[in-house]
Write an enzyme that holds these catalytic residues in place. Structure first.
Site, PDB file in Angstrom:
ATOM      1  CG  HIS A 116     -25.421  -5.413  22.069  1.00 62.22           C
ATOM      2  ND1 HIS A 116     -25.243  -4.041  21.824  1.00 62.22           N
ATOM      3  CD2 HIS A 116     -26.136  -5.605  23.140  1.00 62.22           C
ATOM      4  CE1 HIS A 116     -26.173  -3.272  22.902  1.00 62.22           C
ATOM      5  NE2 HIS A 116     -26.767  -4.176  23.762  1.00 62.22           N
ATOM      6  CG  ASP A 146     -24.062  -2.315  19.100  1.00 61.51           C
ATOM      7  OD1 ASP A 146     -24.250  -3.332  18.704  1.00 61.51           O
ATOM      8  OD2 ASP A 146     -23.956  -2.118  20.391  1.00 61.51           O
ATOM      9  CG  ASN A 221     -34.076   0.631  28.424  1.00 59.48           C
ATOM     10  OD1 ASN A 221     -33.945   0.411  29.910  1.00 59.48           O
ATOM     11  ND2 ASN A 221     -35.115   1.291  27.836  1.00 59.48           N
ATOM     12  CB  SER A 222     -29.454  -2.920  24.134  1.00 58.38           C
ATOM     13  OG  SER A 222     -28.504  -2.417  25.224  1.00 58.38           O
TER      14      SER A 222
END
Length: 462
Positions: A116, A146, A221-222
């Protein structure tokens, strides 16, 4: 005059008695709370009890902060400016920039991040901790987990983080989250492992198995690193659950074993190779308890076996309860799906099952899950074995494995067999892919299928 002197003396005597009594009681009260030589009094000083926190995070932070990068994703969209552009497409192009984090996993510049973070990117820019900027190229993605793999090229070797074994992390173990929240580069936060095999998607048909921590993770932070105190990568920070959109006490990471397997598949095959046991997971209810005599609340109940699958060939039976995989405890379905997510087709897994009160160890060879996502329907399908088609009295069809959207999940279509799409017979996922690629997207989709009760139905999706 005598009366006055008498009253004065009485008052003086009473005051003396009162003061003496107060002093006597004050002394008694003090001594009654004084520590005694052989008492059970326990001081509250941490140093006196040996419970001080002596974990040093500095080495782990120094090892990892230079290998976590800032990822900028530029996407271009077209916004219609009139009614004709709205119906026919078109409009003025507009750039939008998003950001996240990534982890360098090799000295030649391979970077793992979240799907994402880089979705729909027209340009990817990576900034290192030393402020050097590189243009990255997309290698591959896996939306189901993901996870995405990108790469940068440079003249020198890059700092990188070695993989750790996420199967061996323990609840209560200290960890660090390294990333770029709110565009604040090179941010390190500390916490502990709060839970393992946490499933956030139990209601939408896409089970996951996350590591849960209380290390602060926020937007940006992803794709960043979750590391142990030795500086080893044990997870890719992916999600938070929050009513505000910001960190509220816990965050979630894809286990490193699963992420590593996904990126190795992408590099070797170009897509993700998923291995399955070939079982249908059942619910433990009163009818099942009475039928199989189950008195165990932990494990995965085998509600059915796919004919010709690895589980079928190995001898796993309906009614078995899976307790372990290769010696790792299985308490719930997320434990099973998480462990199998790190395995490939043809891998052999030792499955410990509880059957009629006794445990049996059964080696099972995993088979490849051949699936295709019908995005326009919000369903994932797989090829149906000839044994199952014969059992259901069908000549052809593909089986729905899961719903891809919450809207479709509410219809509980898992396990149905689609025999036709737009009145054209389908015998495998390649037929589905061909029919969907050739259809006019403006026309409805007619899906003909057999449900679990053996009834033939048709749905029309507009």
């Amino acid at each position: 005059m005598k009366q006055t002197v008498r009253l004065f003396l009485v008052a003086l005597f009473a005051g003396a008695v009162t003061l003496g009594g107060y002093k006597y009681l004050e002394k008694k009260e003090f001594t009654s709370f004084a520590p005694q030589q052989n008492s059970n009094f326990i001081p509250t000083s941490f140093s006196s009890t040996g419970a001080e926190m002596n974990t040093d995070f500095t080495q782990a932070a120094e090892k990892t902060v230079h290998a976590v990068v800032h990822v900028k994703n530029t996407t271009v969209s077209r916004k219609p400016s009139n009614i004709m552009e709205y119906f026919q497409g078109g409009g003025q192009p507009r750039e939008m920039v998003g950001s996240g984090s990534g982890v360098i996993i090799s000295p030649d510049g391979y970077i793992v991040t979240n799907n994402h973070v880089i979705a729909n990117a027209s340009n990817l820019e990576v900034t290192l901790n030393n402020n050097k900027t590189y243009t990255a190229k997309l290698i591959g993605t896996d939306p189901a987990t993901d996870i995405a793999l990108i790469k940068i090229d440079g003249d020198d070797d890059f700092a990188f983080i070695p993989f750790g074994d996420s199967n061996n992390v323990k609840i209560g173990e200290w960890v660090l989250a390294v990333g770029n929240p709110f565009n604040l580069t090179s941010t390190v936060t500390a916490g502990i492992i709060s839970a393992k095999a946490r499933d956030l998607n139990q209601f939408d048909g896409n089970p996951q198995s996350f590591i849960q921590t209380d290390a602060a993770v926020n937007r940006g932070n992803s794709g960043g690193a979750l590391v142990n105190t030795r500086g080893e990568l044990i997870g890719i920070n992916t999600a938070i659950t929050s009513e505000t959109g910001s960190y509220v006490g816990y965050s979630f990471a894809v286990p490193s074993n699963n992420a590593r397997k996904v990126i190795e598949d992408i590099m070797e095959y170009g897509n993700v190779q998923r291995g399955i046991l070939g079982i249908q997971v059942g619910n433990i209810n009163q009818q099942v308890v009475e039928k199989y005599g189950i008195n165990d609340t932990e494990g995965v109940f085998v509600g059915g076996i796919e004919k010709g699958s690895g589980a079928d060939k190995a001898g796993i039976k309906e009614g078995d309860i899976i307790k372990q995989l290769d010696g790792y405890k299985v308490s719930k379905f997320a434990d099973l799906s998480g462990y199998l997510g790190s395995k490939r087709p043809k891998d052999v897994v030792e499955v410990t099952v509880l059957r009629e009160g006794s445990e049996k160890k059964i080696p099972v060879t995993l088979e490849k899950l051949e699936t295709f996502s019908i995005d326009d329907l919000g369903l994932e399908v797989k090829n149906t074995s000839s044994e199952e088609l014969k059992q259901r009295g069908l000549k052809n069809g593909v089986t729905v494995t899961r719903a891809l959207t919450p809207d479709m999940a509410q219809y509980k279509l898992e396990g149905i067999i689609i025999t036709k799409i737009n009145d054209e017979s389908v015998k495998d996922t390649e037929d589905v892919k061909r029919i969907m690629s050739q259809r006019d997207y403006r026309t409805p989709i007619k899906m003909t299928f057999m449900d679990g009760a053996g009834n033939i139905n048709s749905f029309i999706f507009r």
